[in-house]
Design an enzyme around this catalytic site. Sequence first.
Site, PDB file in Angstrom:
ATOM      1  N   GLN A 126       0.833  -1.213   0.000  1.00  0.00           N
ATOM      2  CA  GLN A 126       0.000   0.000   0.000  1.00  0.00           C
ATOM      3  C   GLN A 126       0.865   1.259   0.000  1.00  0.00           C
ATOM      4  O   GLN A 126       1.556   1.532   0.988  1.00  0.00           O
ATOM      5  CB  GLN A 126      -0.896   0.002   1.252  1.00  0.00           C
ATOM      6  CG  GLN A 126      -1.832   1.196   1.355  1.00  0.00           C
ATOM      7  CD  GLN A 126      -2.566   1.233   2.686  1.00  0.00           C
ATOM      8  OE1 GLN A 126      -2.080   0.704   3.684  1.00  0.00           O
ATOM      9  NE2 GLN A 126      -3.719   1.866   2.718  1.00  0.00           N
ATOM     10  N   GLY A 127       0.807   2.016  -1.069  1.00  0.00           N
ATOM     11  CA  GLY A 127       1.606   3.245  -1.176  1.00  0.00           C
ATOM     12  C   GLY A 127       0.760   4.480  -0.974  1.00  0.00           C
ATOM     13  O   GLY A 127       0.558   5.270  -1.907  1.00  0.00           O
ATOM     14  N   SER A 129       0.980   6.504   2.404  1.00  0.00           N
ATOM     15  CA  SER A 129       1.678   7.490   3.240  1.00  0.00           C
ATOM     16  C   SER A 129       2.964   7.993   2.595  1.00  0.00           C
ATOM     17  O   SER A 129       3.642   7.270   1.873  1.00  0.00           O
ATOM     18  CB  SER A 129       2.025   6.871   4.595  1.00  0.00           C
ATOM     19  OG  SER A 129       0.868   6.379   5.210  1.00  0.00           O
ATOM     20  N   GLU A 244     -10.092  -1.350   4.926  1.00  0.00           N
ATOM     21  CA  GLU A 244      -8.924  -1.514   5.797  1.00  0.00           C
ATOM     22  C   GLU A 244      -9.375  -1.590   7.247  1.00  0.00           C
ATOM     23  O   GLU A 244      -8.769  -2.268   8.070  1.00  0.00           O
ATOM     24  CB  GLU A 244      -7.955  -0.325   5.614  1.00  0.00           C
ATOM     25  CG  GLU A 244      -6.705  -0.417   6.464  1.00  0.00           C
ATOM     26  CD  GLU A 244      -5.721   0.728   6.252  1.00  0.00           C
ATOM     27  OE1 GLU A 244      -5.953   1.562   5.362  1.00  0.00           O
ATOM     28  OE2 GLU A 244      -4.719   0.774   6.969  1.00  0.00           O
ATOM     29  N   SER A 383      -4.776   7.097  13.290  1.00  0.00           N
ATOM     30  CA  SER A 383      -4.203   7.080  14.646  1.00  0.00           C
ATOM     31  C   SER A 383      -5.309   7.249  15.697  1.00  0.00           C
ATOM     32  O   SER A 383      -6.394   7.775  15.409  1.00  0.00           O
ATOM     33  CB  SER A 383      -3.160   8.198  14.809  1.00  0.00           C
ATOM     34  OG  SER A 383      -3.822   9.435  14.967  1.00  0.00           O
TER      35      SER A 383
HETATM   36  C1  LIG Z   1       4.001  -0.123  11.420  1.00  0.00           C
HETATM   37  C2  LIG Z   1       3.323   0.781  10.459  1.00  0.00           C
HETATM   38  C3  LIG Z   1       2.915   0.272   9.241  1.00  0.00           C
HETATM   39  C4  LIG Z   1       2.339   1.105   8.294  1.00  0.00           C
HETATM   40  N1  LIG Z   1       2.015   0.593   7.049  1.00  0.00           N
HETATM   41  C5  LIG Z   1       1.605   1.426   6.072  1.00  0.00           C
HETATM   42  C6  LIG Z   1       1.438   0.945   4.730  1.00  0.00           C
HETATM   43  O1  LIG Z   1       1.628  -0.246   4.437  1.00  0.00           O
HETATM   44  N2  LIG Z   1       1.100   1.829   3.763  1.00  0.00           N
HETATM   45  C7  LIG Z   1       0.869   3.150   4.036  1.00  0.00           C
HETATM   46  O2  LIG Z   1       0.530   3.890   3.115  1.00  0.00           O
HETATM   47  N3  LIG Z   1       1.013   3.645   5.305  1.00  0.00           N
HETATM   48  C8  LIG Z   1       1.389   2.809   6.312  1.00  0.00           C
HETATM   49  N4  LIG Z   1       1.572   3.296   7.592  1.00  0.00           N
HETATM   50  C9  LIG Z   1       1.428   4.729   7.824  1.00  0.00           C
HETATM   51  C10 LIG Z   1       0.275   5.123   8.725  1.00  0.00           C
HETATM   52  O3  LIG Z   1      -0.910   5.112   8.013  1.00  0.00           O
HETATM   53  C11 LIG Z   1       0.631   6.520   9.280  1.00  0.00           C
HETATM   54  O4  LIG Z   1       1.727   6.350  10.161  1.00  0.00           O
HETATM   55  C12 LIG Z   1      -0.515   7.158   9.998  1.00  0.00           C
HETATM   56  O5  LIG Z   1      -1.505   7.552   9.075  1.00  0.00           O
HETATM   57  C13 LIG Z   1      -0.056   8.402  10.810  1.00  0.00           C
HETATM   58  O6  LIG Z   1       0.625   9.268   9.982  1.00  0.00           O
HETATM   59  P1  LIG Z   1       2.066   9.838  10.354  1.00  0.00           P
HETATM   60  O7  LIG Z   1       2.928   8.686  10.777  1.00  0.00           O
HETATM   61  O8  LIG Z   1       2.540  10.664   9.221  1.00  0.00           O
HETATM   62  O9  LIG Z   1       1.857  10.737  11.629  1.00  0.00           O
HETATM   63  P2  LIG Z   1       1.232  12.201  11.649  1.00  0.00           P
HETATM   64  O10 LIG Z   1      -0.008  12.251  10.826  1.00  0.00           O
HETATM   65  O11 LIG Z   1       2.316  13.185  11.330  1.00  0.00           O
HETATM   66  O12 LIG Z   1       0.831  12.337  13.168  1.00  0.00           O
HETATM   67  C14 LIG Z   1       1.784  12.636  14.200  1.00  0.00           C
HETATM   68  C15 LIG Z   1       1.022  12.711  15.518  1.00  0.00           C
HETATM   69  O13 LIG Z   1       0.046  13.758  15.446  1.00  0.00           O
HETATM   70  C16 LIG Z   1      -1.257  13.251  15.724  1.00  0.00           C
HETATM   71  N5  LIG Z   1      -2.248  13.909  14.858  1.00  0.00           N
HETATM   72  C17 LIG Z   1      -2.168  14.085  13.514  1.00  0.00           C
HETATM   73  N6  LIG Z   1      -3.272  14.715  13.056  1.00  0.00           N
HETATM   74  C18 LIG Z   1      -4.064  14.922  14.127  1.00  0.00           C
HETATM   75  C19 LIG Z   1      -5.342  15.506  14.295  1.00  0.00           C
HETATM   76  N7  LIG Z   1      -6.034  16.016  13.278  1.00  0.00           N
HETATM   77  N8  LIG Z   1      -5.844  15.567  15.556  1.00  0.00           N
HETATM   78  C20 LIG Z   1      -5.172  15.056  16.628  1.00  0.00           C
HETATM   79  N9  LIG Z   1      -3.937  14.482  16.519  1.00  0.00           N
HETATM   80  C21 LIG Z   1      -3.407  14.416  15.294  1.00  0.00           C
HETATM   81  C22 LIG Z   1      -1.174  11.768  15.393  1.00  0.00           C
HETATM   82  O14 LIG Z   1      -2.123  11.018  16.125  1.00  0.00           O
HETATM   83  C23 LIG Z   1       0.246  11.434  15.834  1.00  0.00           C
HETATM   84  O15 LIG Z   1       0.293  11.192  17.207  1.00  0.00           O
HETATM   85  C24 LIG Z   1       2.112   2.473   8.583  1.00  0.00           C
HETATM   86  C25 LIG Z   1       2.501   2.980   9.833  1.00  0.00           C
HETATM   87  C26 LIG Z   1       3.089   2.160  10.762  1.00  0.00           C
HETATM   88  C27 LIG Z   1       3.509   2.732  12.090  1.00  0.00           C
END
Ligand SMILES: Cc1cc2nc3c(=O)[nH]c(=O)nc-3n(C[C@H](O)[C@H](O)[C@H](O)COP(=O)(O)OP(=O)(O)OC[C@H]3O[C@@H](n4cnc5c(N)ncnc54)[C@H](O)[C@@H]3O)c2cc1C
Length: 398
Positions: A126-127, A129, A244, A383
């Site tokens: 899945q691409g 993020s 999902e 999240s």
């Molecule tokens: C182990 C793992 C596997 C993954 N696998 C995939 C995958 O296969 N394909 C893919 O595309 N993605 C994948 N992801 C990505 C995942 O979907 C993102 O990590 C997730 O959407 C959070 O985005 P971010 O990491 O950029 O954090 P951010 O969005 O930058 O968030 C940082 C912090 O801010 C908080 N936050 C952000 N926005 C808000 C809001 N509006 N209100 C309150 N708090 C907020 C978040 O809760 C978090 O604590 C994976 C992530 C992990 C950890």
Amino acid sequence: MDLTYTDEQKAFRDEVRAFLADKLPKRLSDKVAGGKRLTKQDYEEWHAILNEKGWLGVNWPVEHGGTGWDAVQRHIFEEETTAAHAPRIVPFGLNMLGPVLMKFGSEDQKAHYLPRILNGDDWWCQGYSEPGAGSDLASVKTTAVREGDHYIVNGQKTWTTLGQYANWIFCLVRTSKEGKPQEGISFLLIDMNSPGVEVRPIVLIDGEAEVNEVWLSDVKVPVENLVGEENKGWTYAKYLLTHERTNIAGVGFARAGLENLRRIAGLEQSGGKSLIQNPFFAAKMAQVEIDLMAMATTNLRTIAAAAQGQAPGAESSMLKIKGTVLRQEINALTRQAVGPYAMPFVSEALDEGSNVPPVGPDYAMPATQAYFNNRKLSIYGGSNEVQRQIISKAILEL
Ligand SMILES: Cc1cc2nc3c(=O)[nH]c(=O)nc-3n(C[C@H](O)[C@H](O)[C@H](O)COP(=O)(O)OP(=O)(O)OC[C@H]3O[C@@H](n4cnc5c(N)ncnc54)[C@H](O)[C@@H]3O)c2cc1C
């Protein structure tokens, strides 16, 4: 609302149990139960067994080779497979891309890709993020510029789970910078063997590299790999996320974790008695069990509603939070239960056939790895903080 199974559903549950007793290889269930590392071949082996029975496309309609099961049957299957320690079904092709192609893909795309997903010819990742686009997914910056009958794709995806095994990636790409960010996104299927695709592992806090960065540099993608219409990818992306987020509570995983904890607490000693007889530890376990029972009931309520054709509402956000916090709590208690044996981490001991012995009892070996690995549960799939925002708006109307 009736939360008990009908005779038909009980018969189905017996059929699933009999199938698992007969066909789930002990080698695989031992690995899952023992917290050992699963290989690509392990997942493929289990997928092939399910596919032979016609049970791999759990939420696919019969016309595409799926089971055609309703929400209750899917729930029963999920409960029984986790209780039997079967490997999980890798979701990217089956639970995510498949439903999107069925709804929005061209006839050619359906005819080509769907059978290949079931047969295990393709491993999808899945691409979505990117470094600047996680919770705020509409900020994707990876570009796809049309040149004749190709798109030229440039950018970087991140956190791509099991991308090291994949030969295809479905990506959200920016095809327009006009209007709202959501209006310029397209959904593109990219062959990972194309020149310009590079997969770089990311080692996580548990020492494993199950996620990756995927770099895309001048990757040439045929226009027929566009799903649906250009700039309509946001609609398809959101549809995929609803799939999902099925089985979001992870009741079966929590039950299996609690059962493991109970077994360990029965074996570990504290003050001359087994740990399970320690009132403080027993009270913590009881609290987890009560929370799990409450969550399982809420989960059944949403399944009963889904079986009557109602779309899950904001309660899926409640289930996501409760389910993930609970599993993390079970991981934390398991670490506490094994005491000092939670400290040494012998990575090789997680491999099948390794002659490197673990330090301490076998059951202690995966406790810390599982604890660290499951930090991810409250991050991905939306999240927990974002789920709380949904609850505050949709339920509490704040
Ligand atoms: C182990 C793992 C596997 C993954 N696998 C995939 C995958 O296969 N394909 C893919 O595309 N993605 C994948 N992801 C990505 C995942 O979907 C993102 O990590 C997730 O959407 C959070 O985005 P971010 O990491 O950029 O954090 P951010 O969005 O930058 O968030 C940082 C912090 O801010 C908080 N936050 C952000 N926005 C808000 C809001 N509006 N209100 C309150 N708090 C907020 C978040 O809760 C978090 O604590 C994976 C992530 C992990 C950890």
